[in-house]
Design a protein around this motif. Structure first.
Motif, PDB file in Angstrom:
ATOM      1  N   ALA A 353       0.843  -1.198   0.000  1.00  0.00           N
ATOM      2  CA  ALA A 353       0.000   0.000   0.000  1.00  0.00           C
ATOM      3  C   ALA A 353       0.876   1.245   0.000  1.00  0.00           C
ATOM      4  CB  ALA A 353      -0.918  -0.011   1.217  1.00  0.00           C
ATOM      5  N   ALA A 354       1.983   1.199   0.751  1.00  0.00           N
ATOM      6  CA  ALA A 354       2.912   2.334   0.767  1.00  0.00           C
ATOM      7  C   ALA A 354       3.498   2.560  -0.622  1.00  0.00           C
ATOM      8  CB  ALA A 354       4.023   2.073   1.782  1.00  0.00           C
ATOM      9  N   ASN A 355       3.843   1.479  -1.307  1.00  0.00           N
ATOM     10  CA  ASN A 355       4.371   1.591  -2.669  1.00  0.00           C
ATOM     11  C   ASN A 355       3.313   2.152  -3.620  1.00  0.00           C
ATOM     12  OD1 ASN A 355       6.343   0.981  -4.830  1.00  0.00           O
ATOM     13  ND2 ASN A 355       4.858  -0.565  -5.437  1.00  0.00           N
ATOM     14  N   ALA A 356       2.073   1.644  -3.494  1.00  0.00           N
ATOM     15  CA  ALA A 356       0.981   2.124  -4.356  1.00  0.00           C
ATOM     16  C   ALA A 356       0.693   3.598  -4.099  1.00  0.00           C
ATOM     17  CB  ALA A 356      -0.269   1.284  -4.119  1.00  0.00           C
ATOM     18  N   LEU A 357       0.739   3.991  -2.827  1.00  0.00           N
ATOM     19  CA  LEU A 357       0.515   5.399  -2.478  1.00  0.00           C
ATOM     20  C   LEU A 357       1.596   6.277  -3.100  1.00  0.00           C
ATOM     21  CD1 LEU A 357      -0.864   7.664  -0.884  1.00  0.00           C
ATOM     22  CD2 LEU A 357       0.503   6.987   1.106  1.00  0.00           C
ATOM     23  N   ALA A 358       2.845   5.816  -3.025  1.00  0.00           N
ATOM     24  CA  ALA A 358       3.950   6.582  -3.608  1.00  0.00           C
ATOM     25  C   ALA A 358       3.775   6.745  -5.116  1.00  0.00           C
ATOM     26  CB  ALA A 358       5.273   5.892  -3.296  1.00  0.00           C
ATOM     27  N   ILE A 359       3.363   5.678  -5.790  1.00  0.00           N
ATOM     28  CA  ILE A 359       3.137   5.750  -7.243  1.00  0.00           C
ATOM     29  C   ILE A 359       2.034   6.749  -7.553  1.00  0.00           C
ATOM     30  CG2 ILE A 359       2.303   4.450  -9.238  1.00  0.00           C
ATOM     31  CD1 ILE A 359       3.701   1.981  -8.044  1.00  0.00           C
ATOM     32  N   LEU A 360       0.964   6.712  -6.737  1.00  0.00           N
ATOM     33  CA  LEU A 360      -0.165   7.627  -6.934  1.00  0.00           C
ATOM     34  C   LEU A 360       0.292   9.080  -6.785  1.00  0.00           C
ATOM     35  CD1 LEU A 360      -3.216   6.976  -7.410  1.00  0.00           C
ATOM     36  CD2 LEU A 360      -3.567   7.507  -5.005  1.00  0.00           C
ATOM     37  N   LEU A 361       1.103   9.336  -5.768  1.00  0.00           N
ATOM     38  CA  LEU A 361       1.600  10.695  -5.538  1.00  0.00           C
ATOM     39  C   LEU A 361       2.549  11.121  -6.661  1.00  0.00           C
ATOM     40  CD1 LEU A 361       2.265  10.411  -1.694  1.00  0.00           C
ATOM     41  CD2 LEU A 361       0.454  11.732  -2.800  1.00  0.00           C
ATOM     42  N   LEU A 362       3.385  10.174  -7.115  1.00  0.00           N
ATOM     43  CA  LEU A 362       4.339  10.498  -8.178  1.00  0.00           C
ATOM     44  C   LEU A 362       3.613  10.841  -9.473  1.00  0.00           C
ATOM     45  CD1 LEU A 362       7.406  10.596  -8.632  1.00  0.00           C
ATOM     46  CD2 LEU A 362       7.281   8.224  -9.411  1.00  0.00           C
ATOM     47  N   ARG A 363       2.562  10.081  -9.780  1.00  0.00           N
ATOM     48  CA  ARG A 363       1.781  10.376 -10.987  1.00  0.00           C
ATOM     49  C   ARG A 363       1.097  11.735 -10.881  1.00  0.00           C
ATOM     50  NH1 ARG A 363      -0.922   4.376 -11.675  1.00  0.00           N
ATOM     51  NH2 ARG A 363       0.843   3.417 -12.769  1.00  0.00           N
ATOM     52  N   GLY A 369       6.587  14.048  -1.940  1.00  0.00           N
ATOM     53  CA  GLY A 369       5.734  13.249  -1.062  1.00  0.00           C
ATOM     54  C   GLY A 369       5.846  11.765  -1.334  1.00  0.00           C
ATOM     55  N   ALA A 370       6.189  11.412  -2.583  1.00  0.00           N
ATOM     56  CA  ALA A 370       6.253   9.993  -2.949  1.00  0.00           C
ATOM     57  C   ALA A 370       7.483   9.297  -2.389  1.00  0.00           C
ATOM     58  CB  ALA A 370       6.239   9.862  -4.475  1.00  0.00           C
ATOM     59  N   GLU A 371       8.625   9.977  -2.408  1.00  0.00           N
ATOM     60  CA  GLU A 371       9.886   9.321  -2.041  1.00  0.00           C
ATOM     61  C   GLU A 371       9.883   8.695  -0.649  1.00  0.00           C
ATOM     62  OE1 GLU A 371      14.715  10.113  -2.012  1.00  0.00           O
ATOM     63  OE2 GLU A 371      13.344  11.641  -2.796  1.00  0.00           O
ATOM     64  N   PRO A 372       9.381   9.394   0.410  1.00  0.00           N
ATOM     65  CA  PRO A 372       9.380   8.749   1.737  1.00  0.00           C
ATOM     66  C   PRO A 372       8.562   7.470   1.785  1.00  0.00           C
ATOM     67  CG  PRO A 372       8.929  11.101   1.920  1.00  0.00           C
ATOM     68  CD  PRO A 372       8.865  10.766   0.476  1.00  0.00           C
ATOM     69  N   TRP A 373       7.459   7.421   1.017  1.00  0.00           N
ATOM     70  CA  TRP A 373       6.633   6.206   1.023  1.00  0.00           C
ATOM     71  C   TRP A 373       7.320   5.071   0.267  1.00  0.00           C
ATOM     72  CZ3 TRP A 373       3.300   5.482   4.544  1.00  0.00           C
ATOM     73  CH2 TRP A 373       2.586   6.548   5.086  1.00  0.00           C
ATOM     74  N   PHE A 374       8.021   5.417  -0.826  1.00  0.00           N
ATOM     75  CA  PHE A 374       8.817   4.396  -1.502  1.00  0.00           C
ATOM     76  C   PHE A 374       9.859   3.825  -0.539  1.00  0.00           C
ATOM     77  CE2 PHE A 374       7.977   6.226  -5.967  1.00  0.00           C
ATOM     78  CZ  PHE A 374       7.195   5.145  -6.333  1.00  0.00           C
ATOM     79  N   SER A 375      10.518   4.731   0.198  1.00  0.00           N
ATOM     80  CA  SER A 375      11.563   4.304   1.134  1.00  0.00           C
ATOM     81  C   SER A 375      10.992   3.427   2.235  1.00  0.00           C
ATOM     82  CB  SER A 375      12.248   5.530   1.754  1.00  0.00           C
ATOM     83  OG  SER A 375      12.911   6.284   0.769  1.00  0.00           O
ATOM     84  N   PHE A 387      12.783  -1.099  -6.520  1.00  0.00           N
ATOM     85  CA  PHE A 387      12.994  -0.850  -7.946  1.00  0.00           C
ATOM     86  C   PHE A 387      12.525   0.555  -8.322  1.00  0.00           C
ATOM     87  CE2 PHE A 387      11.281  -1.186 -12.364  1.00  0.00           C
ATOM     88  CZ  PHE A 387      12.502  -1.325 -13.007  1.00  0.00           C
ATOM     89  N   ASN A 388      11.374   0.952  -7.777  1.00  0.00           N
ATOM     90  CA  ASN A 388      10.838   2.280  -8.088  1.00  0.00           C
ATOM     91  C   ASN A 388      11.747   3.385  -7.551  1.00  0.00           C
ATOM     92  OD1 ASN A 388       8.617   1.279  -9.441  1.00  0.00           O
ATOM     93  ND2 ASN A 388       7.341   1.192  -7.603  1.00  0.00           N
ATOM     94  N   LEU A 389      12.373   3.159  -6.406  1.00  0.00           N
ATOM     95  CA  LEU A 389      13.339   4.137  -5.894  1.00  0.00           C
ATOM     96  C   LEU A 389      14.520   4.254  -6.848  1.00  0.00           C
ATOM     97  CD1 LEU A 389      13.493   3.588  -2.033  1.00  0.00           C
ATOM     98  CD2 LEU A 389      13.041   5.739  -3.211  1.00  0.00           C
ATOM     99  N   GLY A 390      14.927   3.113  -7.410  1.00  0.00           N
ATOM    100  CA  GLY A 390      15.998   3.150  -8.405  1.00  0.00           C
ATOM    101  C   GLY A 390      15.618   4.018  -9.591  1.00  0.00           C
ATOM    102  N   ILE A 391      14.386   3.854 -10.084  1.00  0.00           N
ATOM    103  CA  ILE A 391      13.908   4.665 -11.213  1.00  0.00           C
ATOM    104  C   ILE A 391      13.897   6.144 -10.837  1.00  0.00           C
ATOM    105  CG2 ILE A 391      11.906   5.171 -12.663  1.00  0.00           C
ATOM    106  CD1 ILE A 391      11.183   2.206 -12.508  1.00  0.00           C
TER     107      ILE A 391
END
Length: 607
Positions: A353-363, A369-375, A387-391
């Motif tokens: 869910a944290a990853n999905a939230l980060a993607i939603l914020l990034l889009r 706001g997205a980076e802390p949730w990816f982390s 992987f998304n943090l790498g991107i």
């Protein structure tokens, strides 16, 4: 008298069979049993009134079993006064039922000292309830060492509570004597021990001995043992027997077994019956089953019903419910609601869910706001988040930070991350590490990784050895296998390369097939090479069609070929047009030739 006190009563368990209400229409067998019991009671009553101590004890026990405490007490007291230890034990049970625990303990002590193992067990339990563990251990040990099954189980439970390793020995003793809860707990202990020895690997198989104890407990009606046995069998692929044990457990009210049975049925294609068991489990509070029902209704397009079950899962404490609600809202384009549910699940520790939230914020453009949730998701173990943090870092040009996250995701088996690491190692010149990561990615299904691996191996390939008559001998190499794997997955550059290899072998049909497949997928090199092949086979008009497609896509050599074709046909103006195009497209060698051809055509046109 020992038989009455130690073997023929259930009073030491603290549970009593109350008289059940009977219908007027009883079966002949039931009527016969009642008559036999009444006759036995009358016989014992007459003997007791005649002063028979054993009869007093037996009669008191019969009345106690029936729940007639007032009727039982005088008979038990009379037998106890006459020295009957079984009566003393049962009198203790009666007083305990009345709420006189201390007085009950006094009679249990008398019976235990006289050798009653049931009384020693009851006395041990009494002391444990009072918090006096040394006294509890003493009496429970007395009971257990004299062969009392419940005493052995209670002693094992006490020792396990203290963390004493001797608990397993007594649990095993109770299990061997048929105590189903002891068999179940022994199996669980063996299971946990095996998991610890395997460093907590969730995929570790239950040891054979644990399975045997689960089976013994399940056969005696232990519903959780039946659930665990079903899980073991399902992991082993013995689905039919697993289903039988799940069914047994589910019928006994185990919601997790009903849920597991539902998944087993779904995997077998029986979604209707799966839904029945999921419904039963969900109504009993199983969040996993509620989520499964939600997913089932979502697949059918019944979004309102799906949402209701996801909410039920969430209410049951299953954080997946909130995550699934987020997914449902996102699919419907309800972005604010999706963000709300993702946040709720993410705050509860749901990493995906944290990853999905980060993607939603990034889009939505909120990279900060997205980076802390990816982390947070990546630190919790989400491979996709790593992987998304790498991107994210790669997009900023932070190559080293990107590589660290790609390596972390690749180590956990992420195919695309392994490809990125392989490409980075190729750029750094570390071909050995590059090959290792590319093999991982290619093995995971990445067509690009298969192609890149093939190019690495191709560069190392020695020249083909010649036959002694001068004809080359073709041996299928590993790089060709990887090219073909990538080509079969639709990789256009791999398809062109496979076509070239086939052409080199003289297999024109195979070469044409791969060139055509690449060309039709949009490869300008594929179209150009197909044109060359067709021209050599004498089909220049069809070749011109493919060269036109390649030239329109920016292929300079194809434009030059077209210029030559039209020049030979005498269509000088069209030839000059394609020569001009070839000059612009290049590369340098093509530009030079195209300029000479253009100048010649111009002179010819002006003559």
């Amino acid at each position: 008298m020992d038989v009455m006190g130690d073997k023929a009563t259930l009073f030491e368990t603290g549970r009593f069979v109350q008289p059940s209400s009977r219908e007027d229409t009883e079966t002949p067998d039931e009527t016969g049993e009642i008559a036999d019991e009444a006759a036995e009671e009358l016989r014992q009553r007459l003997a007791a009134e005649a002063g028979d101590v054993e009869a007093m004890s037996v009669l008191g026990a019969m009345l106690l079993r029936r729940g007639d405490l007032d009727g039982a007490e005088p008979h038990l007291r009379a037998a106890t006064a006459a020295g009957d230890r079984a009566a003393a034990n049962n009198l203790g049970v009666l007083l305990h039922q009345r709420g006189y625990a201390d007085e009950a303990a006094g009679w249990w002590r008398i019976a235990a000292v006289a050798g009653s193992t049931a009384a020693a067990h009851a006395l041990g339990r009494h002391h444990r309830e009072r918090g006096d563990e040394p006294a509890a251990e003493y009496w429970l040990r007395q009971s257990a060492e004299q062969g009392h099954t419940l005493g052995a189980y209670a002693l094992a439970d006490l020792l396990e509570h203290r963390g004493d390793a001797a608990s397993e020995q007594w649990m095993r003793v109770a299990a061997e004597r048929g105590h189903r809860e002891a068999a179940y707990r022994l199996a669980r202990s063996l299971d946990r021990k095996a998991a610890r020895e395997a460093d907590g690997d969730n995929g570790v198989q239950a040891p054979e001995e644990a399975e045997q104890w689960y089976r013994q407990a399940a056969a005696r009606g232990h519903r959780r043992a039946a659930l665990h046995l079903g899980t073991i069998l399902e992991r082993r692929g013995e689905l039919k027997e697993a289903g039988r044990w799940y069914l047994t457990s589910a019928k006994d009210g185990e919601a997790r077994a009903a849920c597991a049975l539902g998944f087993l049925l779904r995997d077998a294609g029986d979604t209707e019956n799966a839904a029945v068991w999921w419904l039963r489990a969900a109504q009993d509070g199983d969040g996993n089953a509620a989520n499964a029902l939600g997913a089932l209704h979502a697949e059918r397009g019944e979004t309102q019903t799906a949402e209701r079950w996801y909410r039920a899962a969430m209410d049951a404490g299953d954080v997946n419910g909130a995550y699934n609600l987020g997914l449902l809202c996102a699919e419907q384009g309800r972005t604010p609601q999706a963000e709300q549910w993702y946040r709720r699940a993410a705050y509860a520790g749901h990493r995906e869910a944290a990853n999905a939230l980060a993607i939603l914020l990034l889009r939505g453009g909120d990279e900060t706001g997205a980076e802390p949730w990816f982390s947070k998701a990546a630190e919790a173990g989400s491979v996709d988040a790593a992987f998304n943090l790498g991107i994210l870092h790669a997009g900023r040009g932070e190559e080293q930070a990107a590589l660290r996250w790609y390596e972390r995701a690749a180590a956990a088996g992420h195919t695309e991350a392994a490809l990125q690491v392989g490409m980075a190692r190729l750029r750094d010149g570390d071909e050995q590490e590059a090959e290792r990561h590319l093999r991982c990615a290619a093995g995971g299904g990445s067509a690009e990784a298969a192609y890149r691996l093939a190019t690495v191996l191709d560069a190392r390939r020695p020249p083909e050895p010649a036959h002694e008559l001068g004809e080359p001998v073709h041996r299928r190499s590993e790089c060709e296998e990887w090219y073909e794997r990538a080509a079969s997955q639709g990789h256009r550059r791999a398809q062109v390369r496979v076509g070239m290899l086939a052409a080199a072998r003289g297999d024109v049909v195979e070469a044409a097939r791969w060139y055509r497949e690449a060309a039709e997928a949009g490869s300008r090199n594929g179209a150009f090479n197909l044109g060359l092949l067709l021209a050599r086979e004498g089909s220049e008009p069809e070749a011109a069609v493919w060269w036109t497609r390649a030239a329109d896509a920016g292929h300079g050599r194809a434009a030059l070929r077209l210029a030559l074709v039209y020049a030979r046909r005498g269509e000088l103006a069209e030839g000059q047009r394609w020569a001009d195009r070839a000059v612009l497209l290049g590369p340098a060698s093509v530009t030079e030739r195209a300029e000479r051809l253009r100048d010649a055509l111009r002179q010819e046109l002006s003559a």
